[in-house]
Design an enzyme around this catalytic site. Structure first.
Site, short mmCIF file in Angstrom:
data_model
loop_
_atom_site.label_atom_id
_atom_site.label_comp_id
_atom_site.label_asym_id
_atom_site.label_seq_id
_atom_site.Cartn_x
_atom_site.Cartn_y
_atom_site.Cartn_z
N THR A 261 12.14 -5.88 15.99
CA THR A 261 13.58 -5.86 16.23
C THR A 261 14.17 -7.25 16.44
OG1 THR A 261 13.23 -5.51 18.61
CG2 THR A 261 13.48 -3.54 17.24
N ASN B 151 0.83 -1.20 0.00
CA ASN B 151 0.00 0.00 0.00
C ASN B 151 0.88 1.26 0.00
OD1 ASN B 151 -2.41 1.63 0.34
ND2 ASN B 151 -3.36 -0.17 1.28
N SER C 219 -0.46 -1.72 8.78
CA SER C 219 -0.01 -0.35 8.58
C SER C 219 0.99 0.10 9.64
CB SER C 219 -1.21 0.60 8.58
OG SER C 219 -1.92 0.51 9.80
N ALA D 137 -0.52 -3.61 13.42
CA ALA D 137 -0.29 -2.21 13.07
C ALA D 137 0.56 -1.50 14.11
CB ALA D 137 -1.63 -1.48 12.91
N HIS E 124 24.06 1.96 12.37
CA HIS E 124 25.14 2.91 12.59
C HIS E 124 25.85 2.55 13.89
CE1 HIS E 124 23.81 5.70 9.42
NE2 HIS E 124 22.59 5.37 9.80
#
Length: 225
Positions: free
Chosen positions: A193, A104, A170, A188, A134
């Protein structure tokens, strides 16, 4: 004696001698520290960003144009890949897509390391797949200057793998180094992680498995005809 960019990075990553020399792209894809200002990488990014711009400027009805742009942006993809747009890829060529993938609005893929998505995957609006990492210490993370005065930094990354038959709802963010197993559903707003097991319902920040998806979740499909 002054060292060039590649020599300095080889020293920083522990390499030594001509036998250990590798390009910045090879280091990037291997998840090692690399110089993101490398001209070859910069050229690949500029091309990908331009292809994204052209895709985003096109109409949903211009299916042939979008198909050609996608072929150039993500050469390794299966059949029936459908992106609503806008889309944002860092490189595109380091992403591998299966067949029957729908994404989407505002699908973002930062593929400094390989991203692989299986077949029959549904992706909700504002989903981000972010492989870049990083250094945690600012002493290694901050910008530096080449001898010509241009700025650069050392970056690294970790790959992302999403199995077949998954649904990412989403506003999901998937971090580098994560594998999402076949058939998993990510709720959503989740930030993923850690790895998610196959056929799991997982939600939250950080994303955690709530339960397995079982036969008890079966829904009666409408009768066609």
């Amino acid at each position: 004696m002054a060292m060039d960019k590649d020599s300095k990075l080889t020293s920083a990553t522990g390499g030594a001698g001509k036998g250990n020399w590798r390009s910045q792209k090879e280091r990037m894809l291997a998840g090692e520290l690399y110089d993101a200002s490398d001209p070859d990488l910069s050229q690949l990014r500029v091309k990908a960003h331009e292809l994204c711009r052209l895709f985003n400027a096109s109409s949903e009805q211009e299916r042939e144009l979008r198909s050609r742009l996608l072929d150039d942006l993500v050469p390794e993809h299966g059949q029936d890949v459908d992106f609503m747009g806008p889309i944002y890829f860092d490189y595109g060529r380091f992403t591998k897509l299966g067949s029957r993938i729908f994404a989407n609005f505002n699908f973002t893929v930062l593929d400094t390391c390989p991203v692989q998505i299986g077949d029959d995957v549904m992706i909700g609006p504002n989903v981000t797949l972010a492989t870049p990492l990083h250094p945690l210490r600012w002493q290694e993370r901050n910008l530096r200057r080449h001898e010509d005065g241009t700025l650069y930094d050392y970056e690294l990354g970790a790959p992302i793998t999403i199995g077949s038959n998954c649904w990412l709802a989403s506003n999901v963010t998937v971090a580098g180094g994560v594998t999402i197993g076949d058939g998993a559903v990510i709720g959503a707003g989740s930030v993923v992680t850690h790895d998610i097991a196959p056929d799991s319902l997982a939600v939250g920040v950080p994303c955690r498995i709530i339960r397995a998806i079982t036969e008890a979740d079966r829904m009666q499909l409408p009768v066609e005809g």
